[in-house]
Design a protein around this motif. Sequence first.
Motif, PDB file in Angstrom:
ATOM      1  N   GLU A 426     -47.037-104.498 -20.417  1.00  0.00           N
ATOM      2  CA  GLU A 426     -46.505-105.576 -21.283  1.00  0.00           C
ATOM      3  C   GLU A 426     -47.650-106.246 -22.054  1.00  0.00           C
ATOM      4  O   GLU A 426     -47.542-106.540 -23.242  1.00  0.00           O
ATOM      5  CB  GLU A 426     -45.759-106.641 -20.446  1.00  0.00           C
ATOM      6  N   LYS A 427     -48.779-106.453 -21.354  1.00  0.00           N
ATOM      7  CA  LYS A 427     -49.932-107.086 -22.018  1.00  0.00           C
ATOM      8  C   LYS A 427     -50.454-106.176 -23.138  1.00  0.00           C
ATOM      9  O   LYS A 427     -50.800-106.642 -24.235  1.00  0.00           O
ATOM     10  CB  LYS A 427     -51.035-107.338 -20.966  1.00  0.00           C
ATOM     11  N   GLU A 430     -48.271-106.363 -26.075  1.00  0.00           N
ATOM     12  CA  GLU A 430     -48.445-107.665 -26.754  1.00  0.00           C
ATOM     13  C   GLU A 430     -49.662-107.585 -27.699  1.00  0.00           C
ATOM     14  O   GLU A 430     -49.613-108.067 -28.837  1.00  0.00           O
ATOM     15  CB  GLU A 430     -48.653-108.734 -25.680  1.00  0.00           C
TER      16      GLU A 430
END
Length: 512
Positions: A426-427, A430
Amino acid sequence: MAQEDNFKKIVSHCKEYGFVFPSSDIYDGLAAVYDYGQNGVELKNNIKEYWWKSMVLLNENIVGIDSAIFMHPTIWKASGHVDAFNDPLIDNRDSKKRYRADVLIEEQLAKYDEKMQKEVDKARKRFGDQFDEAMFRQTNPRVLEYKQKQDALHERFAQAMQQPDLQELKQIILDEGIVDPISGTKNWTDVRQFNLMFSTEIGAAAEAASKIYLRPETAQGIFVNYLNVQKTGRMKLPFGIAQIGKAFRNEIVARQFIFRMREFEQMEMQFFVQPGTELEWFAHWKETRMKWHQALGFGAENYRFHDHEKLAHYANAAADIEFRMPFGFKEVEGIHSRTNFDLSQHEKFSGKSIKYFDPQTNESYVPYVIETSIGVDRMFLSIICHAYREEQLENGETRVLLQLPPALAPVKLAVLPLVKKDGLPEKAREIISQLRFQVNCQYDEKDTIGKRYRRQDAIGTPYCITVDYDTLKDESVTLRNRDTMEQTRVPIAQLQEIIQEKTSITNLLKQL
Ligand code: GAP
């Protein structure tokens, strides 16, 4: 042989990593036609952007156009392509293979170079450090004999091509004892002319259809629009028109991968100047174009000019920029001073005046033209050939990498989460969502980090970042450099600036 093997590896690398596929691959391909894959198209687009911006963005007196591939058939009569855009071809009756007679003779000329080089290499071994190559070439009887034979052949060949004298071309092949590389025999047919233009028919009803051609160069689309652009753009001499587009030639000898294709892309610029100033502009464009090539950082020693001694009847100067390919120095770009030949021919055949009124001299005249003409595919090939490397690593492994100029690389940044869990994917996503407007990023979470680095090396990605557990705490990532394999810790907030600084085409353009 080593070079040939290397070239074969480059061709398969291009296929394996989505750069270039044979056209119609599942139908076993179509000779001398190729498709660009997901990485190839990005590299190709970057080459085109670098060229387009260097012409249209950096020169306020150069504008671009995009003309149609189909054009009025009389254009090709006026330009001389219908009557003279021919290759002399010859068949071998035993192998049933077809060759370009001029290419067979050019290869024979190159053989004399190889023979002379062999003598030089032998002598260098014998004399060691004291060897004076220039003196040896001037005095060694064997080298002098080869040189004399080569010069005589060159002279005879140039005259036969100039005429053109097809019988003489055949006689040269026989006199030089040139054999078919496949059958090894001299059982040659006569030499015939073969027009390279593809034709098709335009119009729905068969009786109303008329023959048209697929353009063999983009330049004529510029010539016939010269006045439209000059008037609507209120252009004053000197000014240029640039264009990128497909061209088609029914090449007889289509070898060496994308070096000689039947469908290819050109980037051409016609620079219109006052008669009498053309040779100054010719020198200017030679220098400017060489600078464009050399800014890519492949080393000046890999380029050379080949100034044409024998000129087409309408040209008063011509030079090629040649690049050291795995199969020798080869033409990548042509720079031609074409006088007012093309515009005058179009004036004659169309019956419309295309003269320029010069407000400074109060005269009307047909401008002279300097042309710069480069093949996108050939440029692509030269870049891939130079960039391909197999490196022995300290741990004994080998890595294959494409050391592409970062500004041209298909992917600029690979974003790799260390593991596929704990919020790292997810990071990573992002980060991509912040950068993707400026930088072409690729996400990859499969396999070990080492394997993922190798995959990116193989497509020439200049930078990779690894998103790890510390990233979640300190908003920083590990940045890995493709060429040095060095890894540094950088804050996410600085990534965009760092990557853009190293990979933007703007920085390449600033060197020009
Ligand atoms: N308007 C001038 C002209 O077309 P050219 O020397 O025939 O001149 C210019 O072509 C460039 O186009 C070449 O230097 C080469 O890079 C590219 N080119 C020509 N024929 C090609 C082919 N069959 N396949 C790939 N590139 C080709």
